[in-house]
Design a protein around this motif. Structure first.
Motif, short mmCIF file in Angstrom:
data_model
loop_
_atom_site.label_atom_id
_atom_site.label_comp_id
_atom_site.label_asym_id
_atom_site.label_seq_id
_atom_site.Cartn_x
_atom_site.Cartn_y
_atom_site.Cartn_z
N PRO A 1 0.84 -1.21 0.00
CA PRO A 1 0.00 0.00 0.00
C PRO A 1 0.87 1.25 0.00
O PRO A 1 1.86 1.34 0.74
N ILE A 2 0.52 2.22 -0.85
CA ILE A 2 1.26 3.48 -0.91
C ILE A 2 0.25 4.63 -0.89
O ILE A 2 -0.96 4.43 -1.07
N GLU A 3 0.76 5.82 -0.66
CA GLU A 3 -0.08 7.01 -0.64
C GLU A 3 0.49 8.05 -1.60
O GLU A 3 1.66 8.41 -1.52
N LEU A 4 -0.36 8.53 -2.51
CA LEU A 4 0.03 9.56 -3.46
C LEU A 4 -0.43 10.92 -2.97
O LEU A 4 -1.04 11.04 -1.91
N SER A 5 -0.14 11.96 -3.75
CA SER A 5 -0.54 13.31 -3.38
C SER A 5 -2.05 13.37 -3.14
O SER A 5 -2.82 12.65 -3.76
N GLY A 6 -2.44 14.23 -2.22
CA GLY A 6 -3.85 14.33 -1.88
C GLY A 6 -4.32 13.26 -0.92
O GLY A 6 -5.51 13.14 -0.65
N GLY A 7 -3.38 12.45 -0.41
CA GLY A 7 -3.74 11.39 0.51
C GLY A 7 -4.46 10.23 -0.13
O GLY A 7 -5.15 9.46 0.55
N VAL A 8 -4.32 10.07 -1.45
CA VAL A 8 -5.00 9.00 -2.17
C VAL A 8 -4.22 7.70 -2.04
O VAL A 8 -3.03 7.63 -2.40
N GLY A 9 -4.86 6.67 -1.53
CA GLY A 9 -4.21 5.39 -1.35
C GLY A 9 -4.33 4.49 -2.57
O GLY A 9 -5.41 4.38 -3.18
N VAL A 10 -3.22 3.88 -2.97
CA VAL A 10 -3.21 2.92 -4.07
C VAL A 10 -2.29 1.77 -3.66
O VAL A 10 -1.67 1.79 -2.59
N TRP A 11 -2.18 0.78 -4.53
CA TRP A 11 -1.30 -0.35 -4.28
C TRP A 11 -0.16 -0.34 -5.29
O TRP A 11 -0.38 -0.19 -6.49
#
Length: 394
Positions: free
Chosen positions: A28-38
């Motif tokens: 699990p990672i977090e991109l800008s804006g606090g959006v979580g992706v894998w």
């Protein structure tokens, strides 16, 4: 598992990928804006995703969070997800558009471009000679060659290429201006296609319009503009980084530079650069269409995935996967993707890489970086290459 925030300003994306791979194959990672992706970090897992667009789709309708208000309208990654073109289509829609594009990018058409690519390369190298020592190869060569080739191929006038490059940079950098740049670029390309429709010529834009008019393949005007958007960006941004990353690698390994010059190993230089330093380190999003298990990790339907395309997974490329070595016996890499969405422009990129690098080093066999490698700044993690590359030519 605690989400890892990326990108990390002090860490190159290739190093980020290696760090994430040490954590696990799906992280699990977090991109800008606090959006979580894998993040899918291993070659085997990324290969599995790319091969199966029924379970791992490209179309954003499979990403509920994008549409239910969870993600803000100005999220800078929206241009990578919502654009209407072949790369964001699945199934029958993708095959329909791919069939049309395959008619344009035939092997014979790509091969026939070689003499013109050689002419463009020769003219740019003459300009480098005039510019002299210390010239920055990013704008003067790495960027100039592919943008001229792709724009000529689609018939885009020379005076319009600078704004196209500026819009591309804004979109790729996924910053505050990315959504605005996407809309501006799509608007320009729609107007360009309309002008070309009234004055068909011998270029790929005219060919796509003819296919549209003949009804041979159904193609809306929005899809046509989206197709041009895809090819203009992908057709120069990635090849630019291929050329520049190869120049950095050969500067760091002068023995391999000399070997390539002596034995004409430019195909090997291109493939090793693609493997070790892919222009697109992380493939744009895929979305799970159902609950599934990937590399032992359970994922719910609608989960967004980013795939590592860096060829440094020792399970695929051996214990020395981090080493740049043009004599390597190559195993399949993912720099151009895999499966239904394998990059249709791969033959053109490889051709430009071989011609460009061969001619450059034939004229400047001692070419090397004029700055310490640690001083080279790299572009965002969406695509990766030097932002500036001053060199000694002699």
């Amino acid at each position: 598992m605690t989400p890892q925030r990326i990108p990390v300003p002090t860490e190159h994306i290739y190093d980020t990928q290696a760090r994430l791979r040490d954590i696990g194959p799906v992280v699990p990672i977090e991109l800008s804006g606090g959006v979580g992706v894998w993040a899918v970090t291993t070659h085997a897992a990324a290969h599995e995703v790319l091969a199966n667009d029924k379970v791992y789709a490209r179309n954003a309708r499979n990403y509920p969070a994008l549409h239910d208000g969870s993600i803000p309208a100005d999220w800078p990654f929206r241009p990578f997800i919502e654009a209407d073109h072949m790369a964001t289509a699945d199934g029958l829609d993708h095959r329909r558009l791919r069939t049309m594009v395959n008619k344009a990018f035939t092997p014979s058409r790509v091969t026939a471009l070689a003499p013109r690519i050689e002419e463009i390369t020769a003219a740019l190298i003459d300009d480098l000679t005039a510019a002299g020592d210390g010239v920055d190869l990013v704008p003067a060569f790495g960027e100039a060659l592919p943008i001229k080739v792709i724009c000529e191929l689609f018939g885009i006038p020379e005076e319009d290429r600078a704004p196209l490059r500026a819009w591309t940079q804004s979109v790729i950098n996924a910053g505050d201006q990315s959504v605005e740049a996407q809309l501006a670029m799509l608007g320009y390309l729609a107007r360009f296609a309309e002008r070309r429709r009234a004055d068909l010529q011998d270029d790929l834009t005219s060919m796509l319009i003819k296919v549209q008019q003949d009804g041979e393949v159904t193609l809306s005007d929005d899809e046509l503009a989206g197709m041009l958007f895809l090819f203009v960006i992908a057709g120069h941004e990635t090849t630019m980084h291929l050329l520049d990353n190869a120049i950095v690698a050969l500067s760091l390994h002068p023995d391999q530079r000399d070997l390539a010059i002596r034995d004409g190993l430019w195909e090997q230089v291109v493939e090793e650069t693609l493997r070790r330093y892919p222009s697109v380190p992380m493939a744009v999003f895929r979305f799970t269409t159902q609950d599934t298990t990937l590399a032992g990790v359970e994922l719910p339907a609608g989960a967004p995935l980013l795939l590592s395309l860096s060829g440094t997974d020792s399970a695929q490329h051996g214990a020395d996967a981090d080493r740049f070595d043009i004599t390597r016996t190559h195993r399949a890499h993912l720099a151009f993707g895999h499966g239904p969405h394998f990059c249709v422009g791969a033959p053109l990129a490889r051709l430009e890489g071989r011609i460009g690098l061969s001619a450059l080093y034939q004229r400047f066999p001692k070419l090397r970086m004029a700055v310490d490698p640690s001083e080279v700044m790299y572009t965002s993690f969406t695509t990766s290459g030097p932002a500036s590359l001053p060199v000694h030519l002699y």
